[in-house]
Design a protein around this motif. Structure first.
Motif, PDB file in Angstrom:
ATOM      1  N   ASP A 250      11.892  -1.720  18.380  1.00  0.00           N
ATOM      2  CA  ASP A 250      11.496  -0.745  19.403  1.00  0.00           C
ATOM      3  C   ASP A 250      10.048  -0.308  19.207  1.00  0.00           C
ATOM      4  OD1 ASP A 250      13.960  -0.838  20.642  1.00  0.00           O
ATOM      5  OD2 ASP A 250      14.690   1.018  19.738  1.00  0.00           O
ATOM      6  N   ILE A 251       9.620  -0.157  17.973  1.00  0.00           N
ATOM      7  CA  ILE A 251       8.242   0.231  17.687  1.00  0.00           C
ATOM      8  C   ILE A 251       7.277  -0.845  18.196  1.00  0.00           C
ATOM      9  CG2 ILE A 251       6.572   0.620  15.830  1.00  0.00           C
ATOM     10  CD1 ILE A 251       8.939   1.948  14.271  1.00  0.00           C
ATOM     11  N   VAL A 252       7.596  -2.104  17.919  1.00  0.00           N
ATOM     12  CA  VAL A 252       6.770  -3.225  18.380  1.00  0.00           C
ATOM     13  C   VAL A 252       6.744  -3.253  19.911  1.00  0.00           C
ATOM     14  CG1 VAL A 252       6.654  -5.759  18.475  1.00  0.00           C
ATOM     15  CG2 VAL A 252       7.103  -4.600  16.303  1.00  0.00           C
ATOM     16  N   ARG A 253       7.892  -3.077  20.517  1.00  0.00           N
ATOM     17  CA  ARG A 253       8.016  -3.087  21.971  1.00  0.00           C
ATOM     18  C   ARG A 253       7.203  -1.959  22.603  1.00  0.00           C
ATOM     19  NH1 ARG A 253      11.835  -0.681  25.673  1.00  0.00           N
ATOM     20  NH2 ARG A 253      12.603  -2.202  27.154  1.00  0.00           N
ATOM     21  N   ASP A 254       7.334  -0.752  22.048  1.00  0.00           N
ATOM     22  CA  ASP A 254       6.588   0.396  22.583  1.00  0.00           C
ATOM     23  C   ASP A 254       5.081   0.165  22.478  1.00  0.00           C
ATOM     24  OD1 ASP A 254       9.059   1.516  23.054  1.00  0.00           O
ATOM     25  OD2 ASP A 254       8.872   3.082  21.529  1.00  0.00           O
ATOM     26  N   ARG A 255       4.636  -0.363  21.358  1.00  0.00           N
ATOM     27  CA  ARG A 255       3.202  -0.648  21.177  1.00  0.00           C
ATOM     28  C   ARG A 255       2.716  -1.671  22.196  1.00  0.00           C
ATOM     29  NH1 ARG A 255       3.313  -0.908  14.788  1.00  0.00           N
ATOM     30  NH2 ARG A 255       3.201   1.314  14.356  1.00  0.00           N
ATOM     31  N   HIS A 256       3.549  -2.685  22.429  1.00  0.00           N
ATOM     32  CA  HIS A 256       3.197  -3.711  23.413  1.00  0.00           C
ATOM     33  C   HIS A 256       2.916  -3.067  24.767  1.00  0.00           C
ATOM     34  CE1 HIS A 256       3.350  -7.330  25.875  1.00  0.00           C
ATOM     35  NE2 HIS A 256       4.219  -6.680  26.637  1.00  0.00           N
ATOM     36  N   PHE A 257       3.809  -2.203  25.218  1.00  0.00           N
ATOM     37  CA  PHE A 257       3.641  -1.590  26.536  1.00  0.00           C
ATOM     38  C   PHE A 257       2.544  -0.529  26.546  1.00  0.00           C
ATOM     39  CE2 PHE A 257       7.844  -3.504  27.220  1.00  0.00           C
ATOM     40  CZ  PHE A 257       7.509  -4.255  28.343  1.00  0.00           C
ATOM     41  N   GLU A 258       2.350   0.156  25.445  1.00  0.00           N
ATOM     42  CA  GLU A 258       1.244   1.117  25.370  1.00  0.00           C
ATOM     43  C   GLU A 258      -0.101   0.395  25.493  1.00  0.00           C
ATOM     44  OE1 GLU A 258       2.328   3.109  21.753  1.00  0.00           O
ATOM     45  OE2 GLU A 258       3.744   4.419  22.796  1.00  0.00           O
ATOM     46  N   LYS A 259      -0.204  -0.793  24.908  1.00  0.00           N
ATOM     47  CA  LYS A 259      -1.426  -1.593  25.054  1.00  0.00           C
ATOM     48  C   LYS A 259      -1.633  -2.027  26.507  1.00  0.00           C
ATOM     49  CE  LYS A 259      -1.524  -3.455  20.377  1.00  0.00           C
ATOM     50  NZ  LYS A 259      -1.264  -4.652  19.551  1.00  0.00           N
ATOM     51  N   GLN A 260      -0.535  -2.130  27.262  1.00  0.00           N
ATOM     52  CA  GLN A 260      -0.601  -2.501  28.677  1.00  0.00           C
ATOM     53  C   GLN A 260      -0.902  -1.281  29.563  1.00  0.00           C
ATOM     54  OE1 GLN A 260      -0.145  -5.738  29.659  1.00  0.00           O
ATOM     55  NE2 GLN A 260       0.152  -6.302  27.533  1.00  0.00           N
ATOM     56  N   GLY A 261      -1.018  -0.090  28.935  1.00  0.00           N
ATOM     57  CA  GLY A 261      -1.338   1.117  29.686  1.00  0.00           C
ATOM     58  C   GLY A 261      -0.148   1.957  30.101  1.00  0.00           C
ATOM     59  N   PHE A 262       1.025   1.640  29.577  1.00  0.00           N
ATOM     60  CA  PHE A 262       2.222   2.421  29.884  1.00  0.00           C
ATOM     61  C   PHE A 262       2.431   3.517  28.845  1.00  0.00           C
ATOM     62  CE2 PHE A 262       3.205  -1.483  32.123  1.00  0.00           C
ATOM     63  CZ  PHE A 262       3.861  -1.040  33.264  1.00  0.00           C
ATOM     64  N   GLY A 263       3.010   4.614  29.282  1.00  0.00           N
ATOM     65  CA  GLY A 263       3.536   5.606  28.356  1.00  0.00           C
ATOM     66  C   GLY A 263       5.006   5.288  28.169  1.00  0.00           C
ATOM     67  N   VAL A 264       5.541   5.566  26.996  1.00  0.00           N
ATOM     68  CA  VAL A 264       6.952   5.293  26.730  1.00  0.00           C
ATOM     69  C   VAL A 264       7.593   6.575  26.230  1.00  0.00           C
ATOM     70  CG1 VAL A 264       8.620   3.916  25.417  1.00  0.00           C
ATOM     71  CG2 VAL A 264       6.435   2.894  26.116  1.00  0.00           C
ATOM     72  N   ARG A 265       8.683   6.971  26.863  1.00  0.00           N
ATOM     73  CA  ARG A 265       9.464   8.128  26.415  1.00  0.00           C
ATOM     74  C   ARG A 265      10.864   7.649  26.089  1.00  0.00           C
ATOM     75  NH1 ARG A 265       8.266  13.577  26.855  1.00  0.00           N
ATOM     76  NH2 ARG A 265       9.978  13.475  25.390  1.00  0.00           N
ATOM     77  N   ARG A 266      11.364   8.057  24.939  1.00  0.00           N
ATOM     78  CA  ARG A 266      12.715   7.685  24.508  1.00  0.00           C
ATOM     79  C   ARG A 266      13.572   8.928  24.369  1.00  0.00           C
ATOM     80  NH1 ARG A 266      13.772   2.709  22.786  1.00  0.00           N
ATOM     81  NH2 ARG A 266      12.022   1.279  22.863  1.00  0.00           N
ATOM     82  N   PHE A 267      14.800   8.814  24.826  1.00  0.00           N
ATOM     83  CA  PHE A 267      15.770   9.895  24.719  1.00  0.00           C
ATOM     84  C   PHE A 267      17.080   9.331  24.178  1.00  0.00           C
ATOM     85  CE2 PHE A 267      12.905  10.882  28.182  1.00  0.00           C
ATOM     86  CZ  PHE A 267      12.494  12.161  27.855  1.00  0.00           C
TER      87      PHE A 267
END
Length: 117
Positions: A76-93
């Motif tokens: 999940d950490i790798v996945r979140d970083r991938h999308f953050e590099k693409q300009g997305f914010g990620v929120r997990r609940f």
């Protein structure tokens, strides 16, 4: 932002929509049809080899609803970083959080979306 998706990935996303968790269904009822301040969310969207629980492309916000299997997940950490590099914010609940306090989760999502806009 359309990207080619393999038929197997598309089928997997469809099956995940049909077999959503209780928490995902609860949150979807709050997010669907632009009910959260007019934001357009999609669910179980295949993107870059992953399937996103919920995504609002206009706010570039990904929302994930996780069970205990995601605790301390390196993937999940790798996945979140991938999308953050693409300009997305990620929120997990957590599932429990969504089930017990949907209003607070929606408020956090709205604040995250507005902070990105």
């Amino acid at each position: 932002m359309r990207q080619p998706v393999t038929p197997s990935r598309r089928g997997f996303a469809r099956s995940m929509r049909a077999d959503a968790t209780k928490a995902e269904n609860i949150l979807w009822q709050a997010l669907r049809n632009r009910q959260l301040d007019g934001l357009k969310f999609k669910r179980q969207v295949p993107l870059d080899g992953y399937i996103l629980d919920f995504v609002c492309f206009e706010a570039r916000l990904i929302v994930e609803v996780d069970g205990s299997q995601h605790a301390d997940s390196q993937r999940d950490i790798v996945r979140d970083r991938h999308f953050e590099k693409q300009g997305f914010g990620v929120r997990r609940f957590w599932n429990d959080e969504v089930e017990k306090n949907t209003d607070a989760v929606c408020l956090a999502i709205l604040q995250a979306a507005k902070g990105r806009g």
